[in-house]
Design an enzyme around this catalytic site. Structure first.
Site, PDB file in Angstrom:
ATOM      1  N   HIS A 199      -8.861  19.832  -7.577  1.00 45.83           N
ATOM      2  CA  HIS A 199      -8.626  19.233  -6.979  1.00 45.83           C
ATOM      3  C   HIS A 199      -8.701  20.556  -5.600  1.00 45.83           C
ATOM      4  O   HIS A 199      -8.428  21.556  -5.555  1.00 45.83           O
ATOM      5  CB  HIS A 199      -7.107  19.546  -6.727  1.00 45.83           C
ATOM      6  CG  HIS A 199      -6.767  19.005  -5.342  1.00 45.83           C
ATOM      7  ND1 HIS A 199      -7.333  17.563  -5.038  1.00 45.83           N
ATOM      8  CD2 HIS A 199      -6.119  19.371  -4.715  1.00 45.83           C
ATOM      9  CE1 HIS A 199      -5.779  17.551  -3.986  1.00 45.83           C
ATOM     10  NE2 HIS A 199      -5.587  18.557  -3.822  1.00 45.83           N
ATOM     11  N   CYS A 251     -11.519  14.481  -3.673  1.00 44.65           N
ATOM     12  CA  CYS A 251     -10.741  14.805  -3.494  1.00 44.65           C
ATOM     13  C   CYS A 251     -12.026  15.908  -3.197  1.00 44.65           C
ATOM     14  O   CYS A 251     -12.346  16.319  -1.956  1.00 44.65           O
ATOM     15  CB  CYS A 251      -9.658  15.783  -3.367  1.00 44.65           C
ATOM     16  SG  CYS A 251      -9.361  16.419  -5.068  1.00 44.65           S
TER      17      CYS A 251
END
EC number: 3.4.-.-
Length: 168
Positions: free
Chosen positions: A38, A108
């Site tokens: 992430h 993301c």
């Protein structure tokens, strides 16, 4: 003419698997993955990221993920905070609305890559952006695809930017 201000741009990298991917990927996928990444962009004293809730921001390291596993120096930008927030607002209303989120194709890391290029002209490291295709290139990844496609990731602890849902 005044020299323009330069603002540092950092990529915060988190391993969502907390080390499990490194240990289990050889068994499950038949190849080594270092993590399930992430990422977010830190610029103008805030951390910005994209998840199933749209574009969010928080103080650096301020989500429940805690401090990042690593920080990549992407470079610096002349883009002012005001212009940057306008840019984010337009992204949030177009290609980075919450419902556009997809774990493999539009996540993301897609957002971090787009924003890094806007701010510095540089992409984020390919080991991060190549991860979905690496997983999907394995039989196990293909088998899990329907399940993985349904996963929505929204790290808790940020505030969503832009307009509340349903308002124009």
């Amino acid at each position: 003419m005044e020299p323009s201000n330069l603002y540092p741009v950092k990529l915060y990298v988190y391993d969502l698997s907390k080390g499990l991917a490194r240990r289990l990927s050889p068994i499950m996928l038949g190849k080594q993955l270092e993590g399930i990444w992430h990422t977010s962009i830190v610029v103008h004293k805030d951390e910005f990221f994209f998840g199933s809730g749209g574009i969010s921001s928080c103080p650096p390291g301020g989500t429940l993920l805690g401090p990042p596993d690593s920080v990549v120096d992407v470079g610096s930008t002349e883009v002012t905070e005001e212009i940057f927030l306008e840019y984010l607002s337009s992204l949030g209303e177009s290609q980075f609305r919450g419902e556009a989120y997809n774990l493999f194709e539009h996540n993301c890391n897609t957002f971090s890559n787009e924003v890094a290029q806007f701010l510095t002209g540089r992409k984020i490291p390919s080991y991060i952006t190549d991860l979905p295709s690496e997983v999907l290139s394995t039989p196990f990844g293909q088998a899990l695809r329907p399940l993985l496609d349904s996963i929505q990731i929204q790290p808790p602890g940020g505030s969503t930017m832009g307009r509340p849902n349903g308002q124009s």
